[in-house]
Design an enzyme around this catalytic site. Structure first.
Site, short mmCIF file in Angstrom:
data_model
loop_
_atom_site.label_atom_id
_atom_site.label_comp_id
_atom_site.label_asym_id
_atom_site.label_seq_id
_atom_site.Cartn_x
_atom_site.Cartn_y
_atom_site.Cartn_z
N HIS A 67 0.82 -1.22 0.00
CA HIS A 67 0.00 0.00 0.00
C HIS A 67 0.85 1.27 0.00
O HIS A 67 0.30 2.37 -0.14
CB HIS A 67 -0.92 0.01 1.22
CG HIS A 67 -0.17 0.21 2.50
ND1 HIS A 67 0.73 -0.73 2.98
CD2 HIS A 67 -0.14 1.24 3.36
CE1 HIS A 67 1.27 -0.27 4.10
NE2 HIS A 67 0.75 0.92 4.35
N HIS A 82 1.80 6.91 -0.33
CA HIS A 82 0.90 6.07 0.48
C HIS A 82 -0.43 5.96 -0.27
O HIS A 82 -1.18 6.94 -0.36
CB HIS A 82 0.70 6.72 1.85
CG HIS A 82 0.12 5.80 2.86
ND1 HIS A 82 -1.22 5.47 2.88
CD2 HIS A 82 0.70 5.13 3.87
CE1 HIS A 82 -1.43 4.64 3.88
NE2 HIS A 82 -0.29 4.41 4.50
#
Length: 161
Positions: A67, A82
């Protein structure tokens, strides 16, 4: 004549990491990002699930859940990308890494792909904060004006001290 003594600013422009709507960090629904606790930057609300390198540099880390990743740009900026909020909970489902730690990347190289529909269906926000974690090492870190961005469009300007 006095311009000879003026230090020239060295600015580096990072590209947008995804196609979508650029927004200031203050609009990220997570205080760690919106309050710039990790550093200054900008965010993009993606309309496609392809995540690209914002600058030339070295991939330092690809998180196990895929992620997020970090890159050290050739000029020294430590960049955190992110993908989504709380998406670590997906444990990599819907994410695919195209790079690994230690890889050299060029601005515009494909880093990750993510199934945005799968992330949304699981109840997570898909916004992508891009943070300069060593903001204090630079004179300034400024987000480009918001609006629709294509990958590589001017996104964040980092000016050396």
């Amino acid at each position: 004549m006095f311009k000879l003594f003026k230090k020239k600013e060295k600015a580096h422009v990072l590209g947008a990491v995804a196609k979508g709507q650029a927004v200031p960090l203050s609009q990220v629904n997570d205080p760690t990002f919106s309050q710039a606790i990790l550093g200054e930057g900008a965010a993009v609300i993606p309309s496609e699930g392809k995540i690209y390198a914002p600058a030339d540099g070295k991939v330092e880390m690809v998180f196990d859940a895929l992620h997020a990743l970090s890159i050290t740009a050739d000029f020294g900026a430590e960049i955190l990308i992110h993908v989504g909020l709380d998406t670590v909970q997906l444990k990599g489902q819907g994410f695919e890494a195209h790079v690994k730690a230690g890889d050299q990347v060029k601005k515009g190289d494909l880093l990750l792909t993510v199934d945005l529909d799968q992330v949304k269906a699981a109840g997570y926000d898909t916004i992508i904060p891009v943070i300069i974690c060593n903001t204090a090492d630079f004179e300034k870190v400024e987000a480009a004006p918001g609006g629709e961005k294509a990958p590589g469009d001017d996104f964040i300007t980092v000016t050396e001290k």
